[in-house]
Scaffold this motif. Structure first.
Motif, PDB file in Angstrom:
ATOM      1  N   ASP A   2       4.801   0.650  -0.383  1.00  0.00           N
ATOM      2  CA  ASP A   2       5.416   1.693  -1.197  1.00  0.00           C
ATOM      3  C   ASP A   2       5.934   2.828  -0.332  1.00  0.00           C
ATOM      4  OD1 ASP A   2       4.967   0.330  -3.539  1.00  0.00           O
ATOM      5  OD2 ASP A   2       3.054   1.313  -3.937  1.00  0.00           O
ATOM      6  N   MET A   3       5.209   3.126   0.737  1.00  0.00           N
ATOM      7  CA  MET A   3       5.630   4.180   1.653  1.00  0.00           C
ATOM      8  C   MET A   3       6.985   3.832   2.273  1.00  0.00           C
ATOM      9  SD  MET A   3       3.586   5.658   5.010  1.00  0.00           S
ATOM     10  CE  MET A   3       2.276   4.552   4.597  1.00  0.00           C
ATOM     11  N   LYS A   5       9.238   1.711   1.060  1.00  0.00           N
ATOM     12  CA  LYS A   5      10.244   1.715  -0.009  1.00  0.00           C
ATOM     13  C   LYS A   5      10.730   3.120  -0.315  1.00  0.00           C
ATOM     14  CE  LYS A   5       9.031  -2.508  -2.448  1.00  0.00           C
ATOM     15  NZ  LYS A   5       8.591  -3.086  -3.712  1.00  0.00           N
ATOM     16  N   ARG A   6       9.818   4.078  -0.327  1.00  0.00           N
ATOM     17  CA  ARG A   6      10.207   5.473  -0.591  1.00  0.00           C
ATOM     18  C   ARG A   6      11.111   6.002   0.508  1.00  0.00           C
ATOM     19  NH1 ARG A   6       4.760   6.173  -2.110  1.00  0.00           N
ATOM     20  NH2 ARG A   6       4.369   7.068  -0.061  1.00  0.00           N
ATOM     21  N   LEU A   7      10.808   5.665   1.746  1.00  0.00           N
ATOM     22  CA  LEU A   7      11.611   6.152   2.871  1.00  0.00           C
ATOM     23  C   LEU A   7      12.998   5.520   2.909  1.00  0.00           C
ATOM     24  CD1 LEU A   7       8.852   6.157   5.630  1.00  0.00           C
ATOM     25  CD2 LEU A   7       9.849   8.157   4.501  1.00  0.00           C
ATOM     26  N   ALA A   9      14.606   4.299   0.073  1.00  0.00           N
ATOM     27  CA  ALA A   9      15.307   4.501  -1.203  1.00  0.00           C
ATOM     28  C   ALA A   9      16.471   5.475  -1.051  1.00  0.00           C
ATOM     29  CB  ALA A   9      14.327   5.024  -2.249  1.00  0.00           C
ATOM     30  N   ASP A  10      17.572   5.125  -1.693  1.00  0.00           N
ATOM     31  CA  ASP A  10      18.764   5.979  -1.773  1.00  0.00           C
ATOM     32  C   ASP A  10      19.398   6.295  -0.424  1.00  0.00           C
ATOM     33  OD1 ASP A  10      18.402   6.088  -4.568  1.00  0.00           O
ATOM     34  OD2 ASP A  10      17.032   7.784  -4.354  1.00  0.00           O
ATOM     35  N   ARG A  11      19.140   5.494   0.574  1.00  0.00           N
ATOM     36  CA  ARG A  11      19.776   5.694   1.877  1.00  0.00           C
ATOM     37  C   ARG A  11      20.484   4.394   2.263  1.00  0.00           C
ATOM     38  NH1 ARG A  11      14.988   8.393   1.814  1.00  0.00           N
ATOM     39  NH2 ARG A  11      15.056  10.575   2.462  1.00  0.00           N
ATOM     40  N   GLN A  73      19.117  -0.718   1.226  1.00  0.00           N
ATOM     41  CA  GLN A  73      17.729  -0.827   0.769  1.00  0.00           C
ATOM     42  C   GLN A  73      17.126  -2.222   0.942  1.00  0.00           C
ATOM     43  OE1 GLN A  73      20.051   0.700  -1.627  1.00  0.00           O
ATOM     44  NE2 GLN A  73      19.671   2.542  -0.448  1.00  0.00           N
TER      45      GLN A  73
END
Length: 103
Positions: A2-3, A5-7, A9-11, A73
């Protein structure tokens, strides 16, 4: 995971790197040469770098752990996979599709 995926996301382009890794430098230079501006996480310079590196190895099977490249992503792979995309002229279209470059 999850960490990671968060980093990512949207890049459009994310490179997990180590500041002392020559292959990471080469991949960042290659991607930047297209005019892309990748988000780069230097795992040896951020507080949770060891945790992120562990997730890359355990959950994505990155061997070696860096460079680890995400485009749109999606995990593309390491230096060998990115260079293979370049040799097959598939890297630029992938960067365009992700919105990392416009030309």
């Amino acid at each position: 995971m999850d960490m990671v995926k968060r980093l990512v996301a949207d890049r459009p382009v994310v490179v997990f790197s180590r500041s002392t890794c020559c292959m990471s430098h080469s991949i960042k230079t290659l991607i930047s040469s297209f005019g892309a501006n990748p988000t780069v996480y230097e795992l040896d310079q951020i507080p949770n770098g060891k945790q992120i590196e562990k997730a890359l190895v355990q959950q994505l099977g990155c061997q070696p752990s860096v460079p680890a490249v995400f485009i749109g992503q999606e995990f593309v792979g390491g230096d060998k996979q990115v260079m293979s995309l370049q040799v097959r002229n598939e890297l630029a279209p992938l960067l365009r599709k992700a919105g990392a470059i416009w030309i």
